[in-house]
Design a protein around this motif. Structure first.
Motif, PDB file in Angstrom:
ATOM      1  N   CYS A 118       0.824  -1.219   0.000  1.00 19.79           N
ATOM      2  CA  CYS A 118       0.000   0.000   0.000  1.00 19.79           C
ATOM      3  C   CYS A 118       0.859   1.270   0.000  1.00 19.79           C
ATOM      4  O   CYS A 118       0.457   2.281  -0.552  1.00 19.79           O
ATOM      5  N   ALA A 119       1.999   1.234   0.659  1.00 23.24           N
ATOM      6  CA  ALA A 119       2.916   2.387   0.817  1.00 23.24           C
ATOM      7  C   ALA A 119       2.326   3.500   1.671  1.00 23.24           C
ATOM      8  O   ALA A 119       2.859   4.597   1.726  1.00 23.24           O
ATOM      9  N   CYS A 139      -1.266  -1.818   5.180  1.00 28.01           N
ATOM     10  CA  CYS A 139      -1.307  -3.269   4.937  1.00 28.01           C
ATOM     11  C   CYS A 139      -0.312  -4.057   5.794  1.00 28.01           C
ATOM     12  O   CYS A 139      -0.473  -5.248   6.004  1.00 28.01           O
ATOM     13  N   GLY A 140       0.713  -3.424   6.282  1.00 22.33           N
ATOM     14  CA  GLY A 140       1.696  -4.100   7.122  1.00 22.33           C
ATOM     15  C   GLY A 140       2.748  -4.885   6.355  1.00 22.33           C
ATOM     16  O   GLY A 140       3.633  -5.508   6.944  1.00 22.33           O
ATOM     17  N   CYS A 166       5.317  -3.959   4.757  1.00 21.30           N
ATOM     18  CA  CYS A 166       6.703  -3.465   4.853  1.00 21.30           C
ATOM     19  C   CYS A 166       7.197  -3.472   6.297  1.00 21.30           C
ATOM     20  O   CYS A 166       8.159  -2.776   6.605  1.00 21.30           O
ATOM     21  N   CYS A 184       7.324   2.074   4.939  1.00 21.66           N
ATOM     22  CA  CYS A 184       6.719   3.035   3.998  1.00 21.66           C
ATOM     23  C   CYS A 184       6.357   4.356   4.676  1.00 21.66           C
ATOM     24  O   CYS A 184       6.323   5.391   4.018  1.00 21.66           O
TER      25      CYS A 184
HETATM   26  S1  FES Z   1       3.442  -1.135   2.431  1.00 27.18           S
HETATM   27 FE1  FES Z   1       1.529  -1.287   3.457  1.00 27.18          FE
HETATM   28  S2  FES Z   1       2.058  -0.694   5.469  1.00 27.18           S
HETATM   29 FE2  FES Z   1       3.864  -0.272   4.349  1.00 27.18          FE
END
Ligand code: FES
Ligand SMILES: Cc1cc2nc3c(=O)[nH]c(=O)nc-3n(C[C@H](O)[C@H](O)[C@H](O)COP(=O)(O)OP(=O)(O)OC[C@H]3O[C@@H](n4cnc5c(N)ncnc54)[C@H](O)[C@@H]3O)c2cc1C
Length: 279
Positions: free
Chosen positions: A243-244, A248-249, A251, A259
């Motif tokens: 998601c950046a 979403c968790g 990363c 992110c």
């Molecule tokens: S890419 Fe989703 S929380 Fe960082």
């Protein structure tokens, strides 16, 4: 920096203006918004999510000049599915862009200090905007030293910039390669070996590091050996992303989301997990 995109999950179409081959496996694309609108600014060290339509989306750091807002550059090494598909694109083709995301190199905080930039391989790409910025505001800093290492001379990125930067009397550039090849007469050895002799004041320096994780482990160690304090060391971390935007968790890096809180971290904030590759 505020994210000026209304919906950070919606890729905005950009057109590829230029495609430049850097080395046998690395290329730079220059992008402009397809609708002709101005593109959002960025801070050195930030990244965009680049969407190759029909293939996938990946995080890539912004490698261009932050003081030239007309277009945006990304430098990518081909490693797998999406980077390979991106490599096959041509000027005129479209790509989706979300961003910019993430933290940035602490150039404001580094005012009045020496700066040592330690880059390994493709790690010079996220540091290049910082170098452009440092040179535009040269008077704000004392000594600026760039230490850059690649596997072979053929892997050296941004040769034109490096030549230009080397001609500056107020910027020191030291380059080394792991393996000498062809007519190379320069330094041979890993980039961390340059840290011990580099001309900077360890008690008044900001160190900016980006490269493969192992290279960053040893660079931090070499800087600590010189007496650089942990709070003056900054590293750019990499993990897969989706998601950046912190939802979403994907990363997750210990208690951090790269992110949102990274990719650039002050070293003392991640020290307990830094040398754990599995985190
Ligand atoms: S890419 Fe989703 S929380 Fe960082
Ligand atoms: C914040 C951030 C900034 C980044 N900036 C850049 C950048 O400026 N330039 C750039 O080239 N890359 C950058 N990356 C890495 C880039 O996102 C990955 O290389 C890319 O996602 C790989 O996608 P792919 O589909 O081509 O490879 P995949 O198909 O996902 O992977 C193929 C194979 O390559 C391996 N692989 C994946 N990523 C890497 C990697 N980074 N290094 C070595 N092997 C890898 C995988 O483990 C797998 O075995 C950045 C990553 C992050 C998190």
């Amino acid at each position: 920096m505020d994210n000026p995109i209304a919906d950070p999950m919606r890729p905005v179409p950009y057109r590829i203006e230029r495609f430049e081959r850097e080395t046998h496996d690395t290329f730079t694309i220059e992008l402009k918004p397809a609708d002709g609108m101005p593109q959002p600014g960025f801070a050195p060290g930030q990244f965009n999510m680049l969407y190759v339509f029909g293939t996938g989306e990946i995080p890539i750091s912004i490698s261009g000049d932050p003081t030239y807002p007309e277009s945006i550059k990304h430098t990518t090494r081909v490693v797998g599915t999406v980077t390979k598909a991106m490599h096959a694109l041509k000027p005129g083709d479209m790509i989706g862009v979300r961003g910019p995301f993430g933290s940035h190199w602490p150039l404001e905080l580094a005012r009045g200090k020496d700066i040592v930039v330690v880059a390994g391989g493709i790690g010079l790409a996220p540091l290049r905007p910082a170098l452009f910025d440092l040179l535009v505001h040269r008077k704000r800093y004392h000594r600026i030293v760039l230490l850059y290492g690649t596997r072979t001379p053929g892997d050296i990125l941004f040769k034109r910039d490096l030549k230009r930067w080397r001609s500056h009397f107020d910027l020191e550039v030291h380059i080394t390669v792991d393996r000498s090849m062809g007519s190379w007469l320069g330094n041979v050895g890993v980039v961390t070996t340059l840290v011990s002799h580099a001309p900077f004041d360890p008690s008044n320096v900001a160190a900016l590091i980006c490269g493969p994780e192992v290279m960053m482990w040893y660079s931090v160690e070499a800087l600590q050996h010189r007496g650089v304090k942990n709070e003056n060391i900054f590293v750019s971390m990499e993990r897969n992303m989706k998601c950046a935007t912190g939802f979403c968790g994907r990363c997750q890096y210990g208690p951090h989301f790269i992110c949102k809180e990274g990719a650039v971290f002050r070293y003392d904030r991640i020290e307990p997990i830094f040398r754990k590759a599995e985190v």
